[in-house]
Design an enzyme around this catalytic site. Structure first.
Site, PDB file in Angstrom:
ATOM      1  N   HIS A  36      -9.506   1.259   5.100  1.00 16.52           N
ATOM      2  CA  HIS A  36      -8.221   1.467   5.776  1.00 16.52           C
ATOM      3  C   HIS A  36      -8.435   2.407   6.966  1.00 16.52           C
ATOM      4  O   HIS A  36      -9.234   3.341   6.879  1.00 16.52           O
ATOM      5  CB  HIS A  36      -7.204   2.050   4.794  1.00 16.52           C
ATOM      6  CG  HIS A  36      -5.814   1.996   5.333  1.00 16.52           C
ATOM      7  ND1 HIS A  36      -5.350   2.883   6.274  1.00 16.52           N
ATOM      8  CD2 HIS A  36      -4.798   1.125   5.101  1.00 16.52           C
ATOM      9  CE1 HIS A  36      -4.097   2.555   6.592  1.00 16.52           C
ATOM     10  NE2 HIS A  36      -3.746   1.497   5.892  1.00 16.52           N
ATOM     11  N   ASN A  57       0.867  -1.181   0.000  1.00 16.73           N
ATOM     12  CA  ASN A  57       0.000   0.000   0.000  1.00 16.73           C
ATOM     13  C   ASN A  57       0.902   1.229   0.000  1.00 16.73           C
ATOM     14  O   ASN A  57       1.501   1.558   1.008  1.00 16.73           O
ATOM     15  CB  ASN A  57      -0.899  -0.030   1.248  1.00 16.73           C
ATOM     16  CG  ASN A  57      -1.742   1.223   1.378  1.00 16.73           C
ATOM     17  OD1 ASN A  57      -1.793   2.055   0.454  1.00 16.73           O
ATOM     18  ND2 ASN A  57      -2.406   1.380   2.514  1.00 16.73           N
ATOM     19  N   GLU A 115      -5.056  -4.693  10.681  1.00 20.31           N
ATOM     20  CA  GLU A 115      -4.031  -3.670  10.881  1.00 20.31           C
ATOM     21  C   GLU A 115      -4.324  -2.909  12.168  1.00 20.31           C
ATOM     22  O   GLU A 115      -5.110  -1.944  12.156  1.00 20.31           O
ATOM     23  CB  GLU A 115      -4.031  -2.683   9.708  1.00 20.31           C
ATOM     24  CG  GLU A 115      -3.796  -3.327   8.362  1.00 20.31           C
ATOM     25  CD  GLU A 115      -3.258  -2.317   7.352  1.00 20.31           C
ATOM     26  OE1 GLU A 115      -2.167  -2.569   6.829  1.00 20.31           O
ATOM     27  OE2 GLU A 115      -3.912  -1.286   7.115  1.00 20.31           O
ATOM     28  N   GLY A 150       2.687   2.572  10.837  1.00 18.91           N
ATOM     29  CA  GLY A 150       3.616   3.693  10.688  1.00 18.91           C
ATOM     30  C   GLY A 150       4.357   4.062  11.960  1.00 18.91           C
ATOM     31  O   GLY A 150       4.985   5.112  12.033  1.00 18.91           O
ATOM     32  N   SER A 181       3.699  -1.747  10.318  1.00 10.65           N
ATOM     33  CA  SER A 181       5.157  -1.754  10.521  1.00 10.65           C
ATOM     34  C   SER A 181       5.820  -3.075  10.113  1.00 10.65           C
ATOM     35  O   SER A 181       6.778  -3.521  10.750  1.00 10.65           O
ATOM     36  CB  SER A 181       5.507  -1.402  11.974  1.00 10.65           C
ATOM     37  OG  SER A 181       5.062  -0.088  12.269  1.00 10.65           O
ATOM     38  N   GLU A 189      -6.767   4.790   8.036  1.00 11.90           N
ATOM     39  CA  GLU A 189      -6.526   6.202   7.723  1.00 11.90           C
ATOM     40  C   GLU A 189      -7.781   6.837   7.126  1.00 11.90           C
ATOM     41  O   GLU A 189      -8.057   8.011   7.337  1.00 11.90           O
ATOM     42  CB  GLU A 189      -5.313   6.331   6.789  1.00 11.90           C
ATOM     43  CG  GLU A 189      -4.017   6.074   7.564  1.00 11.90           C
ATOM     44  CD  GLU A 189      -2.886   5.493   6.736  1.00 11.90           C
ATOM     45  OE1 GLU A 189      -2.938   5.538   5.490  1.00 11.90           O
ATOM     46  OE2 GLU A 189      -1.945   4.961   7.364  1.00 11.90           O
ATOM     47  N   LYS A 232       0.096   4.231  -0.254  1.00 10.12           N
ATOM     48  CA  LYS A 232      -0.557   5.391   0.355  1.00 10.12           C
ATOM     49  C   LYS A 232      -0.360   6.623  -0.553  1.00 10.12           C
ATOM     50  O   LYS A 232      -0.260   6.467  -1.767  1.00 10.12           O
ATOM     51  CB  LYS A 232      -0.046   5.613   1.780  1.00 10.12           C
ATOM     52  CG  LYS A 232      -0.173   4.335   2.620  1.00 10.12           C
ATOM     53  CD  LYS A 232       0.038   4.543   4.097  1.00 10.12           C
ATOM     54  CE  LYS A 232      -0.105   3.211   4.811  1.00 10.12           C
ATOM     55  NZ  LYS A 232       0.003   3.329   6.262  1.00 10.12           N
TER      56      LYS A 232
HETATM   57  P1  13P Z   1       3.191   0.673   7.583  1.00 12.53           P
HETATM   58  O1  13P Z   1       3.715  -0.637   7.029  1.00 12.53           O
HETATM   59  O2  13P Z   1       3.882   1.864   7.022  1.00 12.53           O
HETATM   60  O3  13P Z   1       3.114   0.633   9.080  1.00 12.53           O
HETATM   61  O4  13P Z   1       1.666   0.806   7.062  1.00 12.53           O
HETATM   62  C1  13P Z   1       0.803  -0.263   7.211  1.00 12.53           C
HETATM   63  C2  13P Z   1      -0.441   0.013   6.480  1.00 12.53           C
HETATM   64  O5  13P Z   1      -1.231   0.859   6.873  1.00 12.53           O
HETATM   65  C3  13P Z   1      -0.677  -0.717   5.237  1.00 12.53           C
HETATM   66  O6  13P Z   1      -1.968  -0.515   4.776  1.00 12.53           O
END
Ligand code: 13P
Length: 254
Positions: A94, A9, A164, A170, A210, A96, A11
């Site tokens: 997601h 992803n 997640e 992150g 992560s 976010e 992002k």
């Molecule tokens: P990170 O691997 O940067 O922690 O992000 C995970 C994520 O949100 C994947 O959708």
């Protein structure tokens, strides 16, 4: 046996030029690892050229979001029928988007239905916050997210779920393999209550938060965990290839 699944992803990272570079850097390495489903999820604006670049390989693409209407006066939104033909998967729900764009389980459920109706396969994301985790409410939260996300949807072995935990995204603080496997087992049981255990046993459930080349083994060695949804580490060609390579080897028992 569930086929391992590793998705990147990206992002809101990479412009078109950078996306082309990144795909060129990972394409050959990823193409060799055909025992794993490898899915790249670049920003919308790079999906078309990404498709041109992965043509002739079995690397798949996914979008990071979509709206649930087919077309109309929804300025700025992208519809399922626009994505159809550009990608096979779409990430929905997601954290976010749930947090920053106030997406609810009801909206995510609408998106799930719209994606499936258009022939796209959803990667449904879910996970608890740190506060919920510390209050012992992880399973309760996930049970709501599974039931809300899959409401009124016919049993479907092809959808993918990504667990997640928000506190792991992150932050560099991944869950442990054991923690993630236990929660994923619970998610699978909850799917089983809705769709029956045979379908639940076929649905791929990923861990995300992560994930790096240094910790992927800890997750992948767990039988419950079918792969990973990788954020930051999917923007580094060599590391992402390494994550897929380790996953292929561990799931093949090497
Ligand atoms: P990170 O691997 O940067 O922690 O992000 C995970 C994520 O949100 C994947 O959708």
């Amino acid at each position: 046996m569930r086929r391992p699944f590793i998705a990147g992803n990206w992002k809101m990272n990479t412009n078109v030029t950078e996306a082309i570079e990144l795909i060129k850097d990972m394409k050959e390495g990823l193409n060799l690892l055909s025992t794993v489903d490898r899915v790249l999820c670049p920003p919308f604006v790079s999906l078309y050229c990404a498709g041109e670049l992965v043509r002739g390989t079995d690397i798949e693409l996914g979008a990071q979001n979509m709206y649930f209407k087919e077309k109309g006066a929804y300025t700025g939104e992208i519809s399922p029928i626009m994505l159809k033909g550009l990608c096979k998967y779409v990430i929905l729900g997601h954290s976010e988007r749930r947090q920053r764009f106030l997406e609810t389980d009801v909206m995510i459920n609408e998106k799930m239905k719209a994606a499936l109706a258009a022939g796209l396969l959803p990667i449904l994301c879910m996970g608890e916050s740190l506060e919920e985790n510390e209050a012992g409410k992880t399973n309760e939260k996930l049970s709501h997210q599974v039931q809300g996300g899959l409401k009124d949807i016919a049993a479907n072995k092809a959808i993918v779920i990504a667990y997640e935990p928000i506190w792991a995204i992150g932050t560099g603080k991944a869950a442990t393999g054991t923690q993630a496997a236990a929660t994923i087992k619970y998610i699978r049981e909850t799917v089983g209550k809705m769709w029956g255990s045979e379908v639940a046993d076929s649905v791929r459930i990923l861990y995300g938060g992560s994930v790096t080349a240094a910790n992927i083994a800890e997750f992948i060695k767990e039988l419950q965990i079918d792969g990973a949804l990788v954020g930051g580490a999917s923007l580094k060609a060599r590391e992402f290839i390494d994550i897929v390579k380790q996953s292929a080897a561990i799931k093949q028992g090497k």
